[in-house]
Write an enzyme that holds these catalytic residues in place. Structure first.
Site, PDB file in Angstrom:
ATOM      1  N   TRP A 134      -2.967  -8.298   4.845  1.00 20.10           N
ATOM      2  CA  TRP A 134      -2.462  -9.112   3.727  1.00 20.10           C
ATOM      3  C   TRP A 134      -3.449 -10.268   3.544  1.00 20.10           C
ATOM      4  CZ3 TRP A 134       2.366  -8.766   0.951  1.00 20.10           C
ATOM      5  CH2 TRP A 134       2.498  -9.759  -0.040  1.00 20.10           C
ATOM      6  N   GLU A 206      -7.851 -10.153   9.705  1.00 18.37           N
ATOM      7  CA  GLU A 206      -7.012 -11.165  10.370  1.00 18.37           C
ATOM      8  C   GLU A 206      -7.143 -10.924  11.886  1.00 18.37           C
ATOM      9  OE1 GLU A 206      -2.835 -10.889   8.583  1.00 18.37           O
ATOM     10  OE2 GLU A 206      -3.967  -9.352   7.547  1.00 18.37           O
ATOM     11  N   ASP A 239      -9.868 -14.169   8.299  1.00 15.52           N
ATOM     12  CA  ASP A 239      -8.799 -14.843   7.567  1.00 15.52           C
ATOM     13  C   ASP A 239      -7.798 -15.367   8.583  1.00 15.52           C
ATOM     14  OD1 ASP A 239      -6.547 -15.512   6.157  1.00 15.52           O
ATOM     15  OD2 ASP A 239      -6.488 -13.682   4.933  1.00 15.52           O
ATOM     16  N   GLN A 242      -2.721 -17.548   9.023  1.00 20.09           N
ATOM     17  CA  GLN A 242      -1.555 -17.741   9.896  1.00 20.09           C
ATOM     18  C   GLN A 242      -1.945 -18.141  11.304  1.00 20.09           C
ATOM     19  OE1 GLN A 242       1.571 -14.938   9.740  1.00 20.09           O
ATOM     20  NE2 GLN A 242       1.316 -14.507   7.575  1.00 20.09           N
ATOM     21  N   LYS A 268      -2.437 -21.543   4.937  1.00 20.63           N
ATOM     22  CA  LYS A 268      -1.090 -21.935   5.346  1.00 20.63           C
ATOM     23  C   LYS A 268      -1.008 -23.106   6.354  1.00 20.63           C
ATOM     24  CE  LYS A 268       0.603 -17.211   4.920  1.00 20.63           C
ATOM     25  NZ  LYS A 268       1.762 -17.303   4.051  1.00 20.63           N
ATOM     26  N   ARG A 402       8.754 -11.119  12.720  1.00 22.23           N
ATOM     27  CA  ARG A 402       7.616 -12.013  12.963  1.00 22.23           C
ATOM     28  C   ARG A 402       8.211 -13.341  13.368  1.00 22.23           C
ATOM     29  NH1 ARG A 402       3.698 -12.315   7.909  1.00 22.23           N
ATOM     30  NH2 ARG A 402       5.667 -12.350   6.796  1.00 22.23           N
TER      31      ARG A 402
HETATM   32  C1  LIG Z   1      -3.426 -13.599   6.562  1.00 24.63           C
HETATM   33  C2  LIG Z   1      -3.082 -14.081   5.185  1.00 24.63           C
HETATM   34  N1  LIG Z   1      -4.068 -14.319   4.325  1.00 24.63           N
HETATM   35  C3  LIG Z   1      -3.823 -14.746   3.074  1.00 24.63           C
HETATM   36  C4  LIG Z   1      -2.542 -14.935   2.629  1.00 24.63           C
HETATM   37  C5  LIG Z   1      -2.302 -15.385   1.235  1.00 24.63           C
HETATM   38  O1  LIG Z   1      -2.013 -16.722   1.205  1.00 24.63           O
HETATM   39  P1  LIG Z   1      -1.319 -17.350  -0.091  1.00 24.63           P
HETATM   40  O2  LIG Z   1       0.036 -16.749  -0.167  1.00 24.63           O
HETATM   41  O3  LIG Z   1      -1.317 -18.823   0.228  1.00 24.63           O
HETATM   42  O4  LIG Z   1      -2.169 -17.014  -1.242  1.00 24.63           O
HETATM   43  C6  LIG Z   1      -1.480 -14.701   3.498  1.00 24.63           C
HETATM   44  C7  LIG Z   1      -0.096 -14.900   3.044  1.00 24.63           C
HETATM   45  O5  LIG Z   1       0.865 -14.473   3.604  1.00 24.63           O
HETATM   46  C8  LIG Z   1      -1.751 -14.251   4.800  1.00 24.63           C
HETATM   47  O6  LIG Z   1      -0.773 -14.002   5.676  1.00 24.63           O
END
Ligand SMILES: Cc1ncc(COP(=O)(O)O)c(C=O)c1O
Length: 436
Positions: A134, A206, A239, A242, A268, A402
């Site tokens: 994600w 991630e 990324d 989280q 976040k 989660r």
């Molecule tokens: C790992 C990761 N990257 C990017 C995003 C996207 O972030 P946003 O919702 O602030 O655009 C999320 C959102 O859940 C995420 O979990």
């Protein structure tokens, strides 16, 4: 046409998700949110996985007041002291050669900015993400988001490709079952190499696949991924929306693997609840992209208010040793979840790191069949009992809570959450209405 009752609070809103919470939140403080009747609910998702300092932390409120006395928003080509100071603080905190930051509002935007850097730097356009990733729902980020939201929106971005995630609990190539031996990485790259038109630009990953069911990359995996990226002239984008800012027990999750990415995105947890995100890269990448005319202009790029809050968040994370606290409280929570697993047959797996933990529900431990109905029932019962949890359901493959409370969570709050979860699991299983 469906009529919405006049007293339905959602009647004037677009329903952007399958279902809203069954109450309005009137206020939030620390580890709790409060409904209309001022009933306290433990927030074990930290809002949308953002509020690492708990809700409405005094340092964030002070930072906002300071910004309101000075400046909130400026012309996008203007800089202010909080922006310059936040960039300097991140350079100090991060290992070299990372050190050049761009500040935007959301995680999706920070990934768009990263992808545009990678494409301009390499002059290539193919981007690889994990099959359960994600990265956000703007077009470029959504093109490499494979866990949800793909059907019905027309063509994706050309050059978007996927790699099987190293999840040994649900091995994507039906090869491992207890420990990942990284065959999936070899098979995955073989498949990517055959599909590529010779224009690899980047891999985006991630360090713990969160929406993908809290799947940690196994030891050594990230280093091999980086090597495979290098061999193909691709940049590695991590990324840490989280996982950044202490959540996993290190300030940044990549420290655990000893692999420094070419581009890091934070969102976040950087604003801890305020819309602040950063794309961070090396001087060399920034230099070449600048020479090639890099453009990433948004209305809120370099806004002073969120930057001021980001500075406050960094200060609290460092001053209060929140990464170490995530390790300590994470160990307590994990031990409690492991004890629940011994009592409840429906808990198939407990995993994750620090205070980003996953608890997977199954209808049968041997086949690891997801117990989706049970997941929904336990979530609802926990909410009635005063605990907010989020369950991610990956079609056909997993039903995973989660669990990510604020890093400021207390030992008593963890015990209280475990008690509620224990009771909800017991009651929902006993009601015997959960098998699909
Ligand atoms: C790992 C990761 N990257 C990017 C995003 C996207 O972030 P946003 O919702 O602030 O655009 C999320 C959102 O859940 C995420 O979990």
């Amino acid at each position: 046409m469906t009529q919405t009752p006049a007293d339905d609070p959602t009647r004037d809103l677009i329903r952007y998700c399958p279902q809203f919470a069954p109450f309005l939140v009137h206020r939030a403080r620390g580890s709790f949110i409060y409904d209309e009747a001022d009933r306290a609910i433990l927030d074990f998702t930290s809002g949308q996985m953002c509020a690492i300092l708990g809700h409405n932390h005094p340092a964030m409120l002070d930072a906002m007041r300071k910004a309101m006395d000075r400046s909130i928003h400026l012309f996008s080509g203007m800089l202010s002291p909080p922006v310059v100071e936040l960039a300097a603080a991140l350079r100090d905190l991060l290992p070299p050669p990372l050190g050049r930051s761009l500040f935007v509002s959301t995680g999706a935007e920070s990934n768009e900015a990263a992808l545009r850097l990678a494409k301009l730097y390499t002059g290539q356009f193919e981007v690889v993400g994990f099959l359960t990733s994600w990265h956000g729902l703007t077009t470029g980020a959504a093109a490499v988001t494979y866990s949800a939201g793909r059907r019905g929106y027309g063509p994706s971005v050309p050059g978007s490709m996927a790699l099987p995630p190293p999840s040994c609990y649900h091995c994507p190539i039906a090869h491992c079952s207890t420990a990942c031996d990284m065959t999936c990485l070899e098979v995955g790259f073989d498949s990517l190499d055959r599909q590529s038109v010779g224009s690899f630009a980047a891999i985006i990953a991630e360090p713990i696949l969160s929406a993908g069911g809290v799947v940690e990359l196994p030891p050594g995996y990230l280093a091999r991924l980086r090597d495979k990226a290098r061999e193909r002239g691709m940049l590695l984008i991590l990324d840490e929306a989280q996982t950044g800012m202490g959540r996993t027990g290190d300030t940044f999750a990549f420290e655990h693997d000893g692999v420094v990415p070419d581009i890091l995105t934070l969102s976040k947890t950087l604003g801890a609840g305020l819309p602040l995100a950063a794309t961070i890269t090396t001087d060399a990448i920034e230099q070449r992209c600048h020479e090639r005319g890099y453009l990433f202009y948004t209305s809120h790029v370099s806004d002073p208010l969120p930057a001021q809050v980001g500075l406050a968040v960094l200060e609290v994370v460092t001053r209060d040793r929140l990464a170490a606290r995530a390790r300590e409280r994470g160990a307590q929570l994990r031990a409690g979840l492991a004890a629940l697993q011994e009592r409840h047959e429906c808990i198939g797996d407990v995993r994750g790191r620090g205070l980003l933990l996953g608890l997977e529900l199954v209808s049968d431990r041997r086949s690891r069949t997801p117990a989706n109905r049970l997941g929904a029932q336990v979530t609802a019962r926990c909410l009635e009992l005063g605990l907010h949890l989020n369950v991610v359901q990956l079609p056909g493959s997993a039903s995973v809570f989660r669990i990510a409370p604020p890093l400021t969570v207390t030992p008593d709050q963890i015990d209280a959450a475990l008690e509620i979860l224990d009771r909800a699991l017991g009651e929902c299983v006993a009601a015997n209405d959960w098998r699909e």
